[in-house]
Design a protein around this motif. Structure first.
Motif, PDB file in Angstrom:
ATOM      1  N   THR A 173      17.674  16.798 -14.985  1.00  0.00           N
ATOM      2  CA  THR A 173      18.710  17.772 -15.290  1.00  0.00           C
ATOM      3  C   THR A 173      18.559  19.023 -14.447  1.00  0.00           C
ATOM      4  O   THR A 173      17.451  19.529 -14.274  1.00  0.00           O
ATOM      5  CB  THR A 173      18.637  18.171 -16.777  1.00  0.00           C
ATOM      6  N   VAL A 174      19.670  19.514 -13.916  1.00  0.00           N
ATOM      7  CA  VAL A 174      19.704  20.838 -13.297  1.00  0.00           C
ATOM      8  C   VAL A 174      20.347  21.761 -14.316  1.00  0.00           C
ATOM      9  O   VAL A 174      21.545  21.688 -14.563  1.00  0.00           O
ATOM     10  CB  VAL A 174      20.514  20.829 -11.991  1.00  0.00           C
ATOM     11  N   PHE A 175      19.555  22.604 -14.945  1.00  0.00           N
ATOM     12  CA  PHE A 175      20.071  23.450 -16.012  1.00  0.00           C
ATOM     13  C   PHE A 175      20.798  24.653 -15.430  1.00  0.00           C
ATOM     14  O   PHE A 175      20.577  25.055 -14.292  1.00  0.00           O
ATOM     15  CB  PHE A 175      18.936  23.914 -16.920  1.00  0.00           C
ATOM     16  N   GLN A 176      21.663  25.226 -16.273  1.00  0.00           N
ATOM     17  CA  GLN A 176      22.440  26.389 -15.867  1.00  0.00           C
ATOM     18  C   GLN A 176      21.507  27.530 -15.466  1.00  0.00           C
ATOM     19  O   GLN A 176      21.685  28.148 -14.439  1.00  0.00           O
ATOM     20  CB  GLN A 176      23.303  26.836 -17.056  1.00  0.00           C
ATOM     21  N   THR A 177      20.535  27.805 -16.315  1.00  0.00           N
ATOM     22  CA  THR A 177      19.459  28.686 -15.893  1.00  0.00           C
ATOM     23  C   THR A 177      18.513  27.787 -15.121  1.00  0.00           C
ATOM     24  O   THR A 177      18.095  26.765 -15.615  1.00  0.00           O
ATOM     25  CB  THR A 177      18.732  29.284 -17.101  1.00  0.00           C
ATOM     26  N   LEU A 178      18.171  28.171 -13.932  1.00  0.00           N
ATOM     27  CA  LEU A 178      17.668  27.195 -12.973  1.00  0.00           C
ATOM     28  C   LEU A 178      16.302  26.588 -13.299  1.00  0.00           C
ATOM     29  O   LEU A 178      15.930  25.584 -12.748  1.00  0.00           O
ATOM     30  CB  LEU A 178      17.615  27.832 -11.584  1.00  0.00           C
ATOM     31  N   ALA A 179      15.563  27.215 -14.185  1.00  0.00           N
ATOM     32  CA  ALA A 179      14.251  26.678 -14.537  1.00  0.00           C
ATOM     33  C   ALA A 179      13.346  26.543 -13.324  1.00  0.00           C
ATOM     34  O   ALA A 179      12.651  25.561 -13.142  1.00  0.00           O
ATOM     35  CB  ALA A 179      14.382  25.340 -15.263  1.00  0.00           C
ATOM     36  N   LEU A 180      13.392  27.574 -12.466  1.00  0.00           N
ATOM     37  CA  LEU A 180      12.458  27.618 -11.340  1.00  0.00           C
ATOM     38  C   LEU A 180      11.478  28.773 -11.566  1.00  0.00           C
ATOM     39  O   LEU A 180      11.826  29.771 -12.179  1.00  0.00           O
ATOM     40  CB  LEU A 180      13.200  27.857 -10.030  1.00  0.00           C
ATOM     41  N   ALA A 181      10.269  28.604 -11.051  1.00  0.00           N
ATOM     42  CA  ALA A 181       9.295  29.690 -11.097  1.00  0.00           C
ATOM     43  C   ALA A 181       9.415  30.487  -9.805  1.00  0.00           C
ATOM     44  O   ALA A 181       9.134  29.978  -8.729  1.00  0.00           O
ATOM     45  CB  ALA A 181       7.881  29.145 -11.269  1.00  0.00           C
ATOM     46  N   ASP A 182       9.857  31.749  -9.931  1.00  0.00           N
ATOM     47  CA  ASP A 182      10.188  32.555  -8.761  1.00  0.00           C
ATOM     48  C   ASP A 182       9.031  32.796  -7.805  1.00  0.00           C
ATOM     49  O   ASP A 182       9.231  32.996  -6.625  1.00  0.00           O
ATOM     50  CB  ASP A 182      10.718  33.930  -9.213  1.00  0.00           C
ATOM     51  N   VAL A 197      21.391  11.779 -13.187  1.00  0.00           N
ATOM     52  CA  VAL A 197      21.288  13.202 -12.875  1.00  0.00           C
ATOM     53  C   VAL A 197      22.363  13.937 -13.658  1.00  0.00           C
ATOM     54  O   VAL A 197      23.517  13.500 -13.708  1.00  0.00           O
ATOM     55  CB  VAL A 197      21.458  13.456 -11.365  1.00  0.00           C
ATOM     56  N   ILE A 198      21.960  15.033 -14.299  1.00  0.00           N
ATOM     57  CA  ILE A 198      22.913  15.870 -15.032  1.00  0.00           C
ATOM     58  C   ILE A 198      22.887  17.258 -14.418  1.00  0.00           C
ATOM     59  O   ILE A 198      21.813  17.833 -14.230  1.00  0.00           O
ATOM     60  CB  ILE A 198      22.544  15.946 -16.525  1.00  0.00           C
ATOM     61  N   MET A 199      24.059  17.788 -14.059  1.00  0.00           N
ATOM     62  CA  MET A 199      24.114  19.137 -13.517  1.00  0.00           C
ATOM     63  C   MET A 199      25.017  19.994 -14.393  1.00  0.00           C
ATOM     64  O   MET A 199      26.172  19.652 -14.615  1.00  0.00           O
ATOM     65  CB  MET A 199      24.664  19.122 -12.091  1.00  0.00           C
TER      66      MET A 199
END
Lengths: 356, 256
Positions: free
Chosen positions: B84-93, B169-171
């Motif tokens: 899943t690619v979440f709306q809030t990107l869920a990446l560690a900056d 895949v879910i975006m």
């Protein structure tokens, strides 16, 4: 890192856009401060800060001074290693100084000799059966105590979700109280020779350097280190990515507690005594070392190398002021200025366009 | 092996008294790209959260790849093959690209529990492969996410789904915050996935994008599915009518 020298998808990799490691700036600051003391020393005292000026010893550097620089920050440095991983993972630990006090008291009680100069130990805490124990006993007791205190911090923070500042503030006050209660405020002295050997001479430095190397490897090469940065950087993302954030936090504070206990063992062994007031302000000195070393209190940024450089800056300043025969009051004032200055400079650097 | 990769039966989610999702019956076939549309609060994101394990549904079944699942965490859904690619990107900056791609499932050289040694080279190489597979352009893999543009961040988040052998895949609104060029890049990645035969669920408000990219459009309104339209059978106005409630699909008359 040959693989990374070019980009993906036809975009050229621009070496000029590569980010400069922030540790380089800290190193530059360290060199600058040493240089300042060197110049001031030659101007006002006609003596060198860094180099040997005595005729009876044949060395290039003033080795005694260099040893003292590292020795006087080694013990707080051990705590700073633990604090660094706590702050990188987005927390704070105010309790380390008090854990030092409590652990020193309890550990020393298990490290006492039965007879001092043919008389019974005047500072004895336990009965005769508990004297002259093998050195492993106090060390194990001390480490367990630090682990336990850190574990309580970690469990509180991870499960009750109270802010780390509050949880460790509570531990700071409580552990200091426990340290005073343990011997009703009396100092505890006369350890066994084996225990006294732990912090003898340059041993604190040896222990600090070994731990620094170990924690540098942990933070850069292991899953644990990677997760510290991930959680400090974006806790929600870390949780969403399947990282066990709760368990990780417990581990982080437990390790910090263990390192504080280790510092207490080295300190009490070096001083051959333990007092309830030991380690006061150590937590703030440790945090300051990490901050000078380029750590971000928001989490996610910083490194063990940076913290070690920060610790060295501390050591150089203390030695430098002694060398210039200035009062200790000035030391603290300048330390304060440097802490704030380091953060201001770091933010200024962060905000400069084209850099990160 | 069935033709259907994902099926939900009577999927329902209540937040207290709020019925965010009611009796959603949804199917997705292998290789199919489906858009989920609907107004804000129509239940799109709620639906996505149930099938990706972020939340547990109040009622209903989720069948993925022929097996009934009840995911209790996103990592379980991911292990089953739902990326899943979440709306809030869920990446560690503060981490670089490979670290983000492998966040929570790092490749290790040897196992020492939490202190397992990372296999950085393997992660770097797998990252390059994933970026090539999706056609994502990132100048420097070792750069931290903090120093990247919104589009690059989105691409990293999408490349993450491609780095693993995902089955679905879910975006969730992948281009909502992007500029024109960056949107085009993300859309290209989606086309690449289509060519590779990877099924996709795309949550989007962008009508042009939806008609460009997907095979089928499912419309949500007030927590219910109100239409299931093949792209060639419908047009933008028609879809808007379903979204706003002017029209309700023939099969869904009882729904709204």
């Amino acid at each position: 890192m040959a693989k990374t020298s070019h980009g993906v998808g036809g975009l050229a990799y621009d070496a000029k856009k590569r980010t400069r490691p922030p540790e380089l700036n800290v190193l530059a600051a360290l060199v600058l401060i040493i240089l300042a003391f060197e110049v001031l020393g030659r101007l006002f005292l006609g003596d060198s800060f860094l180099f040997n000026t005595r005729d009876n010893v044949n060395t290039l550097f003033n080795e005694q001074r260099l040893q003292i620089i590292i020795l006087q920050v080694a013990i707080v440095g051990i705590i700073a290693l633990g604090v660094t991983q706590v702050i990188i993972s987005g927390g704070i630990d105010l309790s380390s100084g008090s854990i030092v006090g409590l652990t020193a008291m309890v550990t020393m009680s298990f490290a006492q000799v039965a007879m001092v100069n043919g008389n019974p130990n005047p500072k004895a805490i336990f009965g005769p059966g508990w004297m002259d124990l093998p050195v492993i006993v106090p060390v194990a007791v001390g480490l367990s105590l630090g682990l336990a205190a850190g574990l309580i911090n970690g469990l509180l923070i991870a499960y009750t979700r109270i802010p780390p500042f509050i949880a460790t503030l509570g531990m700071m006050v409580a552990a200091r109280g426990a340290a005073k209660w343990w011997s009703k405020g009396n100092p505890i002295s006369f350890p066994t020779d084996a225990y006294a050997a732990i912090g003898k001479g340059m041993m604190p430095v040896v222990i600090f350097v070994c731990l620094a190397v170990l924690f540098h490897l942990i933070m850069t090469q292991t899953k644990y280190g990677r997760h510290c940065y991930a959680i400090g950087s974006n806790e929600a993302a870390a949780r969403m990515s399947g990282i066990n954030v709760t368990g990780h936090k417990v581990l982080v504070y437990t390790i910090a507690g263990a390192l504080a206990a280790l510092a207490a063992i080295v300190l009490s062994s070096k001083n051959l005594t333990a007092q309830a007031g030991m380690g006061v302000m150590y937590e703030l000195d440790a945090i300051a070392m990490a901050v000078i070393g380029g750590i971000s209190l928001q989490g996610g940024r910083g490194s063990i190398i940076g913290t070690c450089l920060g610790a060295l800056i501390f050591g150089v300043i203390i030695s430098g002021f002694t060398f210039l025969k200035l009062d200790a009051y000035y030391q603290e004032m300048v330390k304060g200025v440097i802490i704030v200055g380091a953060v201001v400079l770091d933010q200024w650097r962060q905000n400069m366009p084209g850099r990160g | 092996m069935t033709d259907v990769i994902l099926e939900t039966r009577g999927l329902t989610k209540h937040y207290g008294g709020v019925h965010a999702l009611t009796e959603a019956n949804f199917t997705l076939r292998r290789g199919e790209h489906v858009a989920i549309m609907g107004d804000n609060g129509a239940g799109k994101s709620t639906f996505v959260r149930q099938i990706t394990g972020v939340e547990m549904p109040t009622r209903g079944q989720i069948l993925f790849d022929g097996v009934e699942h009840s995911f209790t965490s996103p990592i379980e859904a991911r292990e089953a093959g739902i990326e899943t690619v979440f709306q809030t990107l869920a990446l560690a900056d503060d981490l670089d690209v490979p670290s983000n791609l492998f966040l929570g499932r790092e490749k290790i050289r040897f196992n020492l529990g939490p202190f397992s040694i990372l296999d950085k080279r393997a992660m770097r190489e797998a990252t390059l492969a994933a970026l090539q597979k999706t056609g994502v352009k990132i100048p420097n893999l070792m750069n931290t996410i903090r120093n990247m543009s919104g589009g690059q961040r989105q691409c990293v988040a999408i490349a993450r789904t491609a780095a693993f052998r995902s089955k679905l895949v879910i975006m969730d609104e992948p281009t909502a915050a992007l500029g024109v060029q960056e949107t085009a890049q993300v859309e290209n990645i989606i086309r690449t996935l289509k060519q590779a035969g990877e099924p996709l669920i795309l949550v989007s408000h962008n009508m042009r994008q939806v008609f460009d990219l997907v095979d089928r459009i499912v419309v949500f309104r007030r927590g219910r599915i109100v239409a299931d339209l093949r792209k060639q059978d419908t047009d933008g106005q028609d879809v808007v009518a379903y979204i706003t409630g002017a029209k309700t699909g023939a099969d869904f008359q009882g729904a709204a």
